[in-house]
Design a protein around this motif. Structure first.
Motif, mmCIF file in Angstrom:
data_model
loop_
_atom_site.group_PDB
_atom_site.id
_atom_site.type_symbol
_atom_site.label_atom_id
_atom_site.label_comp_id
_atom_site.label_asym_id
_atom_site.label_seq_id
_atom_site.Cartn_x
_atom_site.Cartn_y
_atom_site.Cartn_z
ATOM 1 N N GLY A 68 16.896 61.797 -5.377
ATOM 2 C CA GLY A 68 17.508 62.755 -6.294
ATOM 3 C C GLY A 68 18.923 63.117 -5.865
ATOM 4 N N ARG A 69 19.077 63.508 -4.616
ATOM 5 C CA ARG A 69 20.403 63.884 -4.090
ATOM 6 C C ARG A 69 21.386 62.721 -4.158
ATOM 7 N N ASP A 70 20.882 61.528 -3.842
ATOM 8 C CA ASP A 70 21.744 60.356 -3.762
ATOM 9 C C ASP A 70 21.979 59.693 -5.123
ATOM 10 N N GLY A 71 21.304 60.182 -6.151
ATOM 11 C CA GLY A 71 21.482 59.609 -7.482
ATOM 12 C C GLY A 71 20.863 58.226 -7.623
ATOM 13 N N VAL A 72 19.846 57.950 -6.828
ATOM 14 C CA VAL A 72 19.194 56.641 -6.856
ATOM 15 C C VAL A 72 18.059 56.658 -7.867
ATOM 16 N N GLY A 73 17.972 55.615 -8.636
ATOM 17 C CA GLY A 73 16.877 55.512 -9.587
ATOM 18 C C GLY A 73 16.657 54.074 -9.991
ATOM 19 N N TYR A 74 15.491 53.807 -10.435
ATOM 20 C CA TYR A 74 15.173 52.511 -11.011
ATOM 21 C C TYR A 74 14.099 52.757 -12.058
ATOM 22 N N ARG A 75 14.347 52.190 -13.205
ATOM 23 C CA ARG A 75 13.410 52.402 -14.306
ATOM 24 C C ARG A 75 13.605 51.300 -15.321
ATOM 25 N N GLN A 76 12.665 51.218 -16.211
ATOM 26 C CA GLN A 76 12.738 50.233 -17.277
ATOM 27 C C GLN A 76 12.406 50.939 -18.581
ATOM 28 N N ALA A 77 13.122 50.590 -19.616
ATOM 29 C CA ALA A 77 12.879 51.160 -20.942
ATOM 30 C C ALA A 77 12.823 50.014 -21.942
ATOM 31 N N ALA A 78 12.114 50.245 -23.008
ATOM 32 C CA ALA A 78 12.050 49.260 -24.092
ATOM 33 C C ALA A 78 12.786 49.832 -25.294
ATOM 34 N N LEU A 79 13.662 49.050 -25.863
ATOM 35 C CA LEU A 79 14.402 49.446 -27.054
ATOM 36 C C LEU A 79 14.108 48.422 -28.146
ATOM 37 N N TRP A 80 13.853 48.894 -29.345
ATOM 38 C CA TRP A 80 13.686 48.002 -30.485
ATOM 39 C C TRP A 80 15.044 47.910 -31.170
ATOM 40 N N LEU A 81 15.683 46.745 -31.066
ATOM 41 C CA LEU A 81 17.034 46.586 -31.579
ATOM 42 C C LEU A 81 17.163 45.272 -32.350
ATOM 43 N N SER A 82 17.858 45.351 -33.467
ATOM 44 C CA SER A 82 18.236 44.124 -34.173
ATOM 45 C C SER A 82 19.366 43.470 -33.366
ATOM 46 N N ASP A 83 19.734 42.246 -33.716
ATOM 47 C CA ASP A 83 20.851 41.596 -33.025
ATOM 48 C C ASP A 83 22.125 42.416 -33.173
ATOM 49 N N GLU A 84 22.341 42.987 -34.335
ATOM 50 C CA GLU A 84 23.538 43.801 -34.564
ATOM 51 C C GLU A 84 23.497 45.076 -33.728
ATOM 52 N N GLU A 85 22.334 45.709 -33.656
ATOM 53 C CA GLU A 85 22.195 46.926 -32.852
ATOM 54 C C GLU A 85 22.374 46.614 -31.358
ATOM 55 N N LEU A 86 21.886 45.460 -30.924
ATOM 56 C CA LEU A 86 22.062 45.054 -29.534
ATOM 57 C C LEU A 86 23.545 44.859 -29.221
ATOM 58 N N ALA A 87 24.270 44.223 -30.112
ATOM 59 C CA ALA A 87 25.704 44.021 -29.910
ATOM 60 C C ALA A 87 26.429 45.362 -29.841
ATOM 61 N N GLU A 88 26.053 46.296 -30.684
ATOM 62 C CA GLU A 88 26.663 47.628 -30.665
ATOM 63 C C GLU A 88 26.327 48.361 -29.361
ATOM 64 N N PHE A 89 25.071 48.262 -28.927
ATOM 65 C CA PHE A 89 24.632 48.872 -27.675
ATOM 66 C C PHE A 89 25.435 48.304 -26.499
ATOM 67 N N ALA A 90 25.593 46.983 -26.453
ATOM 68 C CA ALA A 90 26.352 46.338 -25.379
ATOM 69 C C ALA A 90 27.812 46.797 -25.408
ATOM 70 N N ALA A 91 28.386 46.910 -26.583
ATOM 71 C CA ALA A 91 29.774 47.384 -26.702
ATOM 72 C C ALA A 91 29.893 48.824 -26.213
ATOM 73 N N ASP A 92 28.922 49.657 -26.552
ATOM 74 C CA ASP A 92 28.922 51.044 -26.075
ATOM 75 C C ASP A 92 28.848 51.097 -24.547
ATOM 76 N N LEU A 93 27.983 50.268 -23.957
ATOM 77 C CA LEU A 93 27.880 50.238 -22.495
ATOM 78 C C LEU A 93 29.188 49.794 -21.855
#
Length: 176
Positions: free
Chosen positions: A121-146
């Motif tokens: 917590g103090r060190d800001g360390v984390g590891y996790r996995q999430a699932a997102l339901w994205l169309s190809d267009e939504e994935l491209a937008e998500f990648a651009a946002d990142l």
């Protein structure tokens, strides 16, 4: 001639590149301290290979006890696997590259946990996995946002209470 994939996805060279991320300037001695499990001869050989390929550049040279000590920086533009090399890789090549990538990540985490005084917590360390339901267009937008989020912070240098932090992303389609 090595492809960029052959050059960069070797486990030791990948760790050298990762050690220099974040606009770090390091001597081979400093790299040796960061990669203490790599023999000096092996480290020098791989630093030389990366420097000869233009992935590392010498940003300073100083005489130390009659020898020249070089300080290296990463040329980020040269430290990326070319699209044509990625496209030419076989599934086995990708598995080997991903294994080298994950091995470097595990090594980083091992060094963190071995330092003794850890507090995720103090060190800001984390590891996790999430699932997102994205169309190809939504994935491209998500990648651009990142990319925008990363770009806004990758110019930060050391100082001002900053701690170098590694952020690793892996994006895979879910396979049933």
């Amino acid at each position: 001639m090595k492809t960029t994939a052959d050059l960069l996805l070797h486990p030791v060279r990948l760790r050298i590149v990762q050690a220099l991320l974040g606009d770090r300037h390091m001597t081979t001695a400093a790299l040796a301290a960061d990669l203490s499990d790599v023999s000096t001869a092996t480290l020098y050989r791989h630093v030389g290979t990366l420097a000869d390929a233009g992935v590392l550049e010498v940003v300073d040279e100083q005489k130390v006890r009659g020898a020249v000590e070089r300080t290296y920086a990463l040329r980020l533009s040269a430290a990326q696997v070319a699209e044509e090399d990625l496209a030419a890789m076989s599934p086995q090549d990708h598995r080997q590259a991903f294994t080298a990538f994950v091995a470097g990540l595990l090594s980083d985490f091992d060094r963190y946990t071995e330092r003794g005084d850890i507090d995720l917590g103090r060190d800001g360390v984390g590891y996790r996995q999430a699932a997102l339901w994205l169309s190809d267009e939504e994935l491209a937008e998500f990648a651009a946002d990142l990319r925008k989020v990363f770009a806004a912070r990758t110019g930060n240098g050391p100082g001002d209470g900053r701690v170098r932090r590694l952020i690793t992303t892996v994006l895979l389609p879910s396979v049933p």
